[in-house]
Write a protein that holds these residues in place. Structure first.
Motif, PDB file in Angstrom:
ATOM      1  N   GLU A   6       0.832  -1.203   0.000  1.00 12.76           N
ATOM      2  CA  GLU A   6       0.000   0.000   0.000  1.00 12.76           C
ATOM      3  C   GLU A   6       0.870   1.258   0.000  1.00 12.76           C
ATOM      4  O   GLU A   6       2.013   1.250   0.462  1.00 12.76           O
ATOM      5  CB  GLU A   6      -0.915   0.004   1.220  1.00 12.76           C
ATOM      6  N   THR A   7       0.303   2.336  -0.496  1.00  9.22           N
ATOM      7  CA  THR A   7       0.996   3.615  -0.481  1.00  9.22           C
ATOM      8  C   THR A   7       1.104   4.139   0.951  1.00  9.22           C
ATOM      9  O   THR A   7       0.415   3.662   1.859  1.00  9.22           O
ATOM     10  CB  THR A   7       0.247   4.648  -1.326  1.00  9.22           C
ATOM     11  N   GLU A   8       1.952   5.123   1.137  1.00 11.67           N
ATOM     12  CA  GLU A   8       2.065   5.735   2.465  1.00 11.67           C
ATOM     13  C   GLU A   8       0.737   6.342   2.900  1.00 11.67           C
ATOM     14  O   GLU A   8       0.374   6.296   4.074  1.00 11.67           O
ATOM     15  CB  GLU A   8       3.156   6.814   2.454  1.00 11.67           C
ATOM     16  N   GLU A   9       0.017   6.917   1.925  1.00 11.11           N
ATOM     17  CA  GLU A   9      -1.288   7.516   2.240  1.00 11.11           C
ATOM     18  C   GLU A   9      -2.265   6.443   2.720  1.00 11.11           C
ATOM     19  O   GLU A   9      -3.034   6.659   3.668  1.00 11.11           O
ATOM     20  CB  GLU A   9      -1.858   8.244   1.021  1.00 11.11           C
ATOM     21  N   HIS A  10      -2.244   5.293   2.064  1.00  9.20           N
ATOM     22  CA  HIS A  10      -3.144   4.206   2.468  1.00  9.20           C
ATOM     23  C   HIS A  10      -2.766   3.668   3.838  1.00  9.20           C
ATOM     24  O   HIS A  10      -3.640   3.363   4.655  1.00  9.20           O
ATOM     25  CB  HIS A  10      -3.119   3.086   1.430  1.00  9.20           C
ATOM     26  N   GLN A  11      -1.483   3.548   4.106  1.00 10.33           N
ATOM     27  CA  GLN A  11      -1.054   3.074   5.417  1.00 10.33           C
ATOM     28  C   GLN A  11      -1.436   4.065   6.514  1.00 10.33           C
ATOM     29  O   GLN A  11      -1.852   3.670   7.601  1.00 10.33           O
ATOM     30  CB  GLN A  11       0.465   2.855   5.423  1.00 10.33           C
ATOM     31  N   ALA A  12      -1.319   5.356   6.199  1.00  4.89           N
ATOM     32  CA  ALA A  12      -1.701   6.387   7.171  1.00  4.89           C
ATOM     33  C   ALA A  12      -3.207   6.341   7.436  1.00  4.89           C
ATOM     34  O   ALA A  12      -3.656   6.475   8.580  1.00  4.89           O
ATOM     35  CB  ALA A  12      -1.291   7.767   6.673  1.00  4.89           C
ATOM     36  N   LEU A  13      -3.988   6.137   6.367  1.00  2.00           N
ATOM     37  CA  LEU A  13      -5.439   6.023   6.517  1.00  2.00           C
ATOM     38  C   LEU A  13      -5.778   4.804   7.369  1.00  2.00           C
ATOM     39  O   LEU A  13      -6.603   4.884   8.291  1.00  2.00           O
ATOM     40  CB  LEU A  13      -6.107   5.910   5.145  1.00  2.00           C
ATOM     41  N   ARG A  14      -5.120   3.698   7.099  1.00  2.00           N
ATOM     42  CA  ARG A  14      -5.369   2.464   7.851  1.00  2.00           C
ATOM     43  C   ARG A  14      -5.076   2.672   9.340  1.00  2.00           C
ATOM     44  O   ARG A  14      -5.860   2.281  10.213  1.00  2.00           O
ATOM     45  CB  ARG A  14      -4.506   1.340   7.273  1.00  2.00           C
ATOM     46  N   ASP A  15      -3.954   3.308   9.633  1.00  2.00           N
ATOM     47  CA  ASP A  15      -3.574   3.553  11.031  1.00  2.00           C
ATOM     48  C   ASP A  15      -4.571   4.481  11.729  1.00  2.00           C
ATOM     49  O   ASP A  15      -4.935   4.263  12.890  1.00  2.00           O
ATOM     50  CB  ASP A  15      -2.175   4.160  11.098  1.00  2.00           C
ATOM     51  N   ALA A  16      -5.000   5.517  11.003  1.00  2.00           N
ATOM     52  CA  ALA A  16      -5.919   6.493  11.599  1.00  2.00           C
ATOM     53  C   ALA A  16      -7.283   5.868  11.874  1.00  2.00           C
ATOM     54  O   ALA A  16      -7.880   6.099  12.936  1.00  2.00           O
ATOM     55  CB  ALA A  16      -6.066   7.702  10.677  1.00  2.00           C
ATOM     56  N   VAL A  17      -7.783   5.072  10.938  1.00  2.00           N
ATOM     57  CA  VAL A  17      -9.080   4.419  11.134  1.00  2.00           C
ATOM     58  C   VAL A  17      -8.976   3.376  12.248  1.00  2.00           C
ATOM     59  O   VAL A  17      -9.904   3.228  13.064  1.00  2.00           O
ATOM     60  CB  VAL A  17      -9.575   3.773   9.831  1.00  2.00           C
ATOM     61  N   ALA A  18      -7.858   2.667  12.298  1.00  2.00           N
ATOM     62  CA  ALA A  18      -7.663   1.682  13.373  1.00  2.00           C
ATOM     63  C   ALA A  18      -7.717   2.357  14.737  1.00  2.00           C
ATOM     64  O   ALA A  18      -8.300   1.817  15.685  1.00  2.00           O
ATOM     65  CB  ALA A  18      -6.329   0.959  13.183  1.00  2.00           C
TER      66      ALA A  18
END
Length: 386
Positions: A6-18
């Motif tokens: 995943e892109t950095e943006e997707h990883q950041a989104l995943r972390d934030a939603v988690a």
């Protein structure tokens, strides 16, 4: 779980939603279900953070992303034990269909609310005698002057009690051939003749299931979404996101159950070592983890193809992703309950209710057998039996 693809943006989104999901968790969702209410607080918070409309166009208040981003949101909320099933319906199906095929007026009327969570839309396709077979749908729409008049029934429609409108799949007569073709209509909740009754379900979920009766429901011309002659294209444009999001739902639930089982297996000690040291416990959990990872890969492929505009490729991948996620979810939940033994059936640990919930990923929105039919015919070129 690995996110290196995943892109950095997707990883950041995943972390934030988690992080948001952990603030609520399974206890919150369980209390909502027990009270017979809806997860409004989580829905509102997710909306305010821009998560609910992350797939919708920016010009209408959305995040400008696609199914890749929206599926991350649902998966991570599910992995925290607090999935929002209406995300599958409202922004993924209805939002996508209106964004792709709606008139400018429909987009301006509905998309901003779907994006910021203040508007919710349900989706009605399944019928008592047709299931999801769009060729056997009997809900019909006929012209009456400048209006449309809808008549028919729908079943297993999620969240109609909280939805401002329902996107209903009906059929209209083709003036050239006389045959019926599918069309999509937006039916506001308080429209005269639009009746609903709740279906008594064994499934423990905040989203209730309804049967709808459309008794000569009169709608203005602008209730028809998109082109009257592009019904199947528009319908499948909504069904592919539905399958991708159902996969996200199943993967998230499976991850939650697996996490609980791993935590228990690490600490539960009956003899000299924790039970997780025994291969009879460890290997099935490792298998469940592998299956969930594989399902997620296919979901990511499906989302990427869909977001790139490859509807045909996305159709195959979305069906495979939904199949894989459903199987992986059921097996992960079953193994998690089995790992905990008697504790797996207690209310304290909260896994037993997932046994029924996990079956949803195998059954809805299309059964695994129908997906196997699809792959047999479309991917392998085998003849049909029906």
């Amino acid at each position: 779980m690995s996110t290196v693809l995943e892109t950095e943006e997707h990883q950041a989104l995943r972390d934030a939603v988690a992080a948001l999901g952990k603030r609520y968790g399974r206890d919150y969702m369980t209390s909502v279900i027990r009270e017979g209410s809806h997860p409004r607080e989580l829905w509102t918070d997710a909306a305010e953070l821009g998560y609910l409309g992350v797939n919708l166009p920016e010009e209408y208040g959305g995040g400008g992303g696609g199914m890749a981003e929206l599926s991350i949101v649902l998966e991570e909320l599910g992995a925290a034990g607090s999935p929002l099933l209406m995300m599958v319906v409202s922004p993924a199906i209805c939002g996508t269909v209106i964004a792709r095929f709606g008139t400018e007026g429909q987009k301006r009327q509905w998309l901003p609310g779907l994006a910021d969570g203040t508007t919710t839309m349900a989706f009605g396709i399944t019928e008592p005698d047709a299931g999801s077979n769009s060729h056997r749908i009997t809900t019909t729409a006929r012209r009456d002057g400048g209006d449309w008049v809808l008549t028919g029934r729908k079943v297993f429609v999620s969240g109609v009690d909280i939805a401002d409108a329902t996107l209903v799949v009906g059929r209209t007569e083709d003036a050239r051939t006389g045959s019926l073709k599918p069309c999509l209509f937006i039916v506001p909740r308080e429209t005269p003749g639009f009746g609903r009754s709740q279906i008594d379900m064994e499934l423990h979920a905040p989203e209730k299931q309804f049967e709808l009766v459309l008794d000569d429901v009169r709608l203005p011309a602008e209730a028809l979404v998109g082109d009257e002659d592009a019904g199947l294209l528009q319908l499948f444009a909504g069904l592919n996101p539905e399958r991708i999001m159902t996969a996200a739902f199943g993967i998230g639930m499976g991850r939650y159950a697996l996490g609980k089982a791993v935590e228990y297996a690490r600490t539960r000690q009956v003899w000299k070592a924790p039970i997780g040291a025994h291969q009879a416990i460890a290997h099935p959990l490792a298998t469940a983890h592998i299956d969930l990872e594989l399902a997620r890969l296919m979901m990511q492929k499906a989302a990427r193809l869909y977001d790139a505009g490859d509807d045909t490729g996305a159709g195959e991948a979305a069906n495979m992703a939904k199949y894989a996620a459903g199987e992986a979810c059921v097996k992960a939940v079953d193994q998690a309950v089995h790992t905990l033994g008697g504790n797996g059936l207690t209310r304290e640990y909260g896994l037993a209710s997932l046994i029924t919930a996990a079956r949803v990923a195998r059954i809805a929105p299309v059964s695994r057998e129908m997906i196997l039919n699809y792959v047999s015919h479309q991917s392998l070129g085998l003849p049909k039996s029906y």
